[in-house]
Design an enzyme around this catalytic site. Structure first.
Site, mmCIF file in Angstrom:
data_model
loop_
_atom_site.group_PDB
_atom_site.id
_atom_site.type_symbol
_atom_site.label_atom_id
_atom_site.label_comp_id
_atom_site.label_asym_id
_atom_site.label_seq_id
_atom_site.Cartn_x
_atom_site.Cartn_y
_atom_site.Cartn_z
ATOM 1 N N CYS A 1 -51.131 0.114 45.432
ATOM 2 C CA CYS A 1 -52.276 0.558 46.245
ATOM 3 C C CYS A 1 -52.416 2.080 46.210
ATOM 4 O O CYS A 1 -51.596 2.808 46.791
ATOM 5 C CB CYS A 1 -52.087 0.048 47.676
ATOM 6 S SG CYS A 1 -53.227 0.760 48.875
ATOM 7 N N CYS B 1 -52.772 3.796 49.559
ATOM 8 C CA CYS B 1 -51.477 3.805 50.259
ATOM 9 C C CYS B 1 -50.674 5.040 49.872
ATOM 10 O O CYS B 1 -50.044 5.674 50.721
ATOM 11 C CB CYS B 1 -50.671 2.539 49.927
ATOM 12 S SG CYS B 1 -51.431 0.995 50.460
#
Length: 305
Positions: free
Chosen positions: A46, A49
């Site tokens: 991600c 993230c």
């Protein structure tokens, strides 16, 4: 809410740790009885993230022990995120006294992450715009839609890019059933706010309102559904349909009550249909909505007690 004073040992790396499904209760639920704990649900693939991680870690350390940060890799440990209805990452949920109390989704800028931590750990004095939005939200919750809209409009006059005010004004339009006006209000949000949780929540509510309006016409007479439930409490189909109707009427708490009752009695019914619908409602209502917070706490108690 106010956070308890941090212990002298709660410094630096001690404030941040990784957790597992097995350690979640100890690292998060138990620890949150001593001070607020932020849980960062992330995954190695991600990109947002990776953007959020250094920002939130820096902010947690700057808070000097007011909160702790626990990171959970959902690839290795998907169960907790799934049960809490985490559908997008990064997602950060704040726990206090063993219950989820606040949260956000997406890689927010440092200023917004700091504001979130301040709100969880003990906010500084609010700005005039924040006070207008806060009062607008209170009035909206009290169904004084006209007065709420005036407060949100005043906030936007001071700051046309205020995302909470834009979301609030759009919510007022939603409350009057004017879906077109709600959609047009959201168009005024800055492009960077497209993924903001408040904006996403209103957009989801517009989608749910549109879909619910279509469904309600085919779900039947709510009084007859109530009679079916009274005659047979295990008639989960009737209870589920009634939950959809209640949500369409704007009775969020009643909708959540029906779905939580299904989860309590038979969590696996229809492939966890009730829990999954509740998660959709959470997204539509928004993480800060009282119905979301209340229902998420009750759901958490059912799943983790």
């Amino acid at each position: 809410m106010s956070a308890p004073a941090a212990s002298p040992q709660a410094k630096g790396a001690d404030l941040i740790k990784d957790t597992t499904t097995q350690a979640f209760a100890k690292d998060v639920l138990e620890e949150s009885r001593r001070q607020p704990v932020l849980v960062d649900f992330w995954a190695p693939w991600c990109g947002p993230c990776r953007t959020l991680s250094p920002i939130i870690e820096k902010a947690v350390k700057a808070a000097n022990g007011a909160v702790r940060l626990v990171k959970m890799n959902i690839d290795d440990h998907p169960a907790v995120a799934g049960q809490l209805g985490i559908q997008s990452i990064p997602a950060v949920i704040a726990f206090h006294n063993g219950q989820p109390v606040d949260g956000f989704v997406g890689a927010l800028p440092e200023s917004q992450v700091k504001a979130f931590i301040d709100r969880v750990a003990g906010p500084a004095g609010p700005s005039d715009i924040e006070l207008l939005v806060e009062e607008g939200n209170r009035l909206l919750a009290a169904n004084d839609v006209a007065a709420a809209a005036e407060h949100f409009a005043a906030a936007l006059a001071a700051d046309p890019t205020s995302v909470p005010a834009i979301a609030g004004l759009a919510s007022c339009h939603l409350a009057t059933g004017n879906l077109d006006a709600a959609s047009k209000t959201l168009e005024a949000a800055p492009p960077a706010a497209a993924s903001d949780p408040a904006i996403a929540a209103v957009r989801a509510r517009i989608d749910v309102a549109t879909e619910t309006a279509k469904l309600t016409a085919s779900l039947g007479d709510p009084s007859k559904l109530a009679e079916r439930i009274a005659a047979s409490p295990a008639d989960f189909d009737a209870r589920f349909d009634l939950a959809m109707i209640e949500n369409g009427r704007g009775n969020r708490q009643a909708a959540a009550d029906h779905l939580l009752e299904i989860v309590r009695k038979n969590r696996s019914w229809a492939d966890e249909k009730a829990r999954k619908q509740l998660v959709q409602f959470f997204e539509a209502w928004g993480p800060m909505d009282e119905a979301t917070l209340s229902a998420r706490r009750r759901l958490s108690s059912m799943l983790f007690s």
